[in-house]
Structures are given as structure tokens and as C-alpha cells.
Write a protein that holds these residues in place. Sequence first.
Motif, PDB file in Angstrom:
ATOM      1  N   VAL A 146      11.155 -31.977  22.924  1.00 30.73           N
ATOM      2  CA  VAL A 146      11.429 -32.423  21.546  1.00 30.73           C
ATOM      3  C   VAL A 146      10.921 -33.851  21.359  1.00 30.73           C
ATOM      4  O   VAL A 146      10.285 -34.168  20.349  1.00 30.73           O
ATOM      5  N   ARG A 147      11.157 -34.704  22.353  1.00 31.85           N
ATOM      6  CA  ARG A 147      10.678 -36.091  22.236  1.00 31.85           C
ATOM      7  C   ARG A 147       9.155 -36.148  22.250  1.00 31.85           C
ATOM      8  O   ARG A 147       8.553 -36.951  21.534  1.00 31.85           O
ATOM      9  N   GLY A 197       2.554 -40.001  15.776  1.00 27.63           N
ATOM     10  CA  GLY A 197       1.173 -40.438  15.976  1.00 27.63           C
ATOM     11  C   GLY A 197       0.345 -40.307  14.714  1.00 27.63           C
ATOM     12  O   GLY A 197      -0.646 -41.008  14.526  1.00 27.63           O
ATOM     13  N   SER A 198       0.772 -39.451  13.790  1.00 29.45           N
ATOM     14  CA  SER A 198       0.030 -39.286  12.533  1.00 29.45           C
ATOM     15  C   SER A 198       0.567 -40.198  11.430  1.00 29.45           C
ATOM     16  O   SER A 198       0.016 -40.217  10.345  1.00 29.45           O
ATOM     17  N   GLY A 199       1.632 -40.938  11.720  1.00 30.31           N
ATOM     18  CA  GLY A 199       2.144 -41.897  10.737  1.00 30.31           C
ATOM     19  C   GLY A 199       3.660 -41.992  10.783  1.00 30.31           C
ATOM     20  O   GLY A 199       4.333 -41.125  11.346  1.00 30.31           O
ATOM     21  N   PRO A 200       4.207 -43.061  10.205  1.00 33.04           N
ATOM     22  CA  PRO A 200       5.661 -43.255  10.202  1.00 33.04           C
ATOM     23  C   PRO A 200       6.378 -42.129   9.456  1.00 33.04           C
ATOM     24  O   PRO A 200       5.797 -41.470   8.594  1.00 33.04           O
ATOM     25  N   ALA A 201       7.648 -41.936   9.819  1.00 32.08           N
ATOM     26  CA  ALA A 201       8.427 -40.881   9.176  1.00 32.08           C
ATOM     27  C   ALA A 201       9.910 -41.244   9.201  1.00 32.08           C
ATOM     28  O   ALA A 201      10.358 -42.013  10.052  1.00 32.08           O
ATOM     29  N   ARG A 202      10.635 -40.659   8.258  1.00 31.01           N
ATOM     30  CA  ARG A 202      12.089 -40.830   8.208  1.00 31.01           C
ATOM     31  C   ARG A 202      12.737 -39.804   9.125  1.00 31.01           C
ATOM     32  O   ARG A 202      12.144 -38.761   9.431  1.00 31.01           O
ATOM     33  N   VAL A 203      13.978 -40.080   9.517  1.00 31.72           N
ATOM     34  CA  VAL A 203      14.704 -39.152  10.380  1.00 31.72           C
ATOM     35  C   VAL A 203      14.857 -37.804   9.692  1.00 31.72           C
ATOM     36  O   VAL A 203      14.681 -36.754  10.319  1.00 31.72           O
ATOM     37  N   VAL A 204      15.163 -37.830   8.409  1.00 32.50           N
ATOM     38  CA  VAL A 204      15.365 -36.574   7.676  1.00 32.50           C
ATOM     39  C   VAL A 204      14.089 -35.720   7.687  1.00 32.50           C
ATOM     40  O   VAL A 204      14.148 -34.504   7.818  1.00 32.50           O
ATOM     41  N   ASP A 205      12.937 -36.363   7.582  1.00 32.56           N
ATOM     42  CA  ASP A 205      11.665 -35.627   7.623  1.00 32.56           C
ATOM     43  C   ASP A 205      11.405 -35.058   9.014  1.00 32.56           C
ATOM     44  O   ASP A 205      10.939 -33.922   9.155  1.00 32.56           O
ATOM     45  N   LEU A 206      11.707 -35.842  10.031  1.00 28.59           N
ATOM     46  CA  LEU A 206      11.507 -35.374  11.407  1.00 28.59           C
ATOM     47  C   LEU A 206      12.461 -34.225  11.733  1.00 28.59           C
ATOM     48  O   LEU A 206      12.079 -33.266  12.389  1.00 28.59           O
ATOM     49  N   ALA A 207      13.701 -34.330  11.254  1.00 26.23           N
ATOM     50  CA  ALA A 207      14.684 -33.277  11.505  1.00 26.23           C
ATOM     51  C   ALA A 207      14.296 -31.980  10.811  1.00 26.23           C
ATOM     52  O   ALA A 207      14.561 -30.891  11.328  1.00 26.23           O
ATOM     53  N   PRO A 261      14.258 -27.449  14.868  1.00 24.82           N
ATOM     54  CA  PRO A 261      15.458 -26.613  14.695  1.00 24.82           C
ATOM     55  C   PRO A 261      16.724 -27.274  15.252  1.00 24.82           C
ATOM     56  O   PRO A 261      17.623 -26.597  15.734  1.00 24.82           O
ATOM     57  N   ILE A 262      16.788 -28.600  15.196  1.00 27.73           N
ATOM     58  CA  ILE A 262      17.971 -29.327  15.671  1.00 27.73           C
ATOM     59  C   ILE A 262      18.495 -30.206  14.540  1.00 27.73           C
ATOM     60  O   ILE A 262      17.797 -30.444  13.554  1.00 27.73           O
ATOM     61  N   SER A 263      19.710 -30.685  14.698  1.00 28.65           N
ATOM     62  CA  SER A 263      20.360 -31.469  13.639  1.00 28.65           C
ATOM     63  C   SER A 263      19.780 -32.879  13.540  1.00 28.65           C
ATOM     64  O   SER A 263      19.114 -33.360  14.459  1.00 28.65           O
ATOM     65  N   ALA A 280      20.971 -35.135  16.309  1.00 21.80           N
ATOM     66  CA  ALA A 280      20.243 -34.886  17.559  1.00 21.80           C
ATOM     67  C   ALA A 280      18.881 -35.564  17.532  1.00 21.80           C
ATOM     68  O   ALA A 280      18.451 -36.169  18.525  1.00 21.80           O
ATOM     69  N   VAL A 281      18.192 -35.490  16.399  1.00 24.39           N
ATOM     70  CA  VAL A 281      16.900 -36.176  16.262  1.00 24.39           C
ATOM     71  C   VAL A 281      17.101 -37.677  16.402  1.00 24.39           C
ATOM     72  O   VAL A 281      16.317 -38.366  17.065  1.00 24.39           O
ATOM     73  N   SER A 282      18.166 -38.203  15.808  1.00 30.63           N
ATOM     74  CA  SER A 282      18.462 -39.644  15.915  1.00 30.63           C
ATOM     75  C   SER A 282      18.683 -40.043  17.369  1.00 30.63           C
ATOM     76  O   SER A 282      18.222 -41.115  17.798  1.00 30.63           O
ATOM     77  N   ARG A 283      19.362 -39.215  18.136  1.00 33.44           N
ATOM     78  CA  ARG A 283      19.576 -39.525  19.554  1.00 33.44           C
ATOM     79  C   ARG A 283      18.247 -39.528  20.312  1.00 33.44           C
ATOM     80  O   ARG A 283      18.005 -40.399  21.147  1.00 33.44           O
ATOM     81  N   HIS A 284      17.392 -38.569  20.013  1.00 38.72           N
ATOM     82  CA  HIS A 284      16.062 -38.552  20.653  1.00 38.72           C
ATOM     83  C   HIS A 284      15.270 -39.800  20.274  1.00 38.72           C
ATOM     84  O   HIS A 284      14.602 -40.394  21.129  1.00 38.72           O
TER      85      HIS A 284
END
Length: 125
Positions: free
Chosen positions: A11-12, A20-30, A34-36, A39-43
Motif C-alpha cells: 500500500v505504501r 510521484g505524479s503529483g501532490p494529493a489529499r488524504v481523501v483522494d488517496l483513500a 480499499p482501505i479507510s 489507515a491511509v493516514s497511518r501509512h
Amino acid sequence: MDAFEAIADPVRRDLLVRLGSGPARVVDLAAEHPISRPAVSRHLRVLTEAGLVAGATHGRERRYRLERAGLAAVRSWLDAVEAPAPPVPERALDGLDLEVRRTSRDRRGASRPGSRGAEGEEEAG
């Protein structure tokens, strides 16, 4: 945590590729996994501690970006693993050349008429 421990998780690694393709928000990454969100914030926190990702607050949002300099240790290790093989020493090629010449000479001698091979023995008998 070092970069190798951080990239051990798939996942990391995916998060790094995405950042690598540009900055992103946590909500966009999540949304891409298929994780909450927690969980993305912890990664992302692990990646930040390893120096691979940096976060910046913009208003109410936190955007994360890839820190390419953090990958220097991984890159140098990969360069060492992928180092080209050392050149073949000249004396090894000399030995190979000698063996090729010897084999060629032996084959030419065996294929000459009048040489003592399996066919020559049948004709003489």
C-alpha cells in the motif's frame, strides 16, 4: 524508520507511485485504495517518518507530496545491485581463442580423407 522498511508494504509503495505524479489529499488517496482514510493516514505518517513524503496544510486540507531525495538510499542500493559485470580479462579470452583453434584443428583433421575414423576402419576391413 528507514526507507526500506517504509516501502516494504505494498500500500505504501502504491501511495509513493501515486504521489510521484503529483501532490494529493488524504481523501483522494483513500478513494484509490480499499482501505479507510485513517489507515491511509497511518501509512502516510510512516512514509513521512522515513523521509519519503512531506505533508503541508492548505486551509482545512492536508496535501502530501513525494520527497524524491528520501529515495536516495534505495536508488544507490539498486545501482549497486544493477552494477555491470566486470569486464572479461584479456587472458581469459586468450584461453578461449586457443581452445577454439584447437577444436577447429581437431575437427579438420578428423574429416580429412585417409584419417583414421570410424568410416575409414570399415573400408579397410
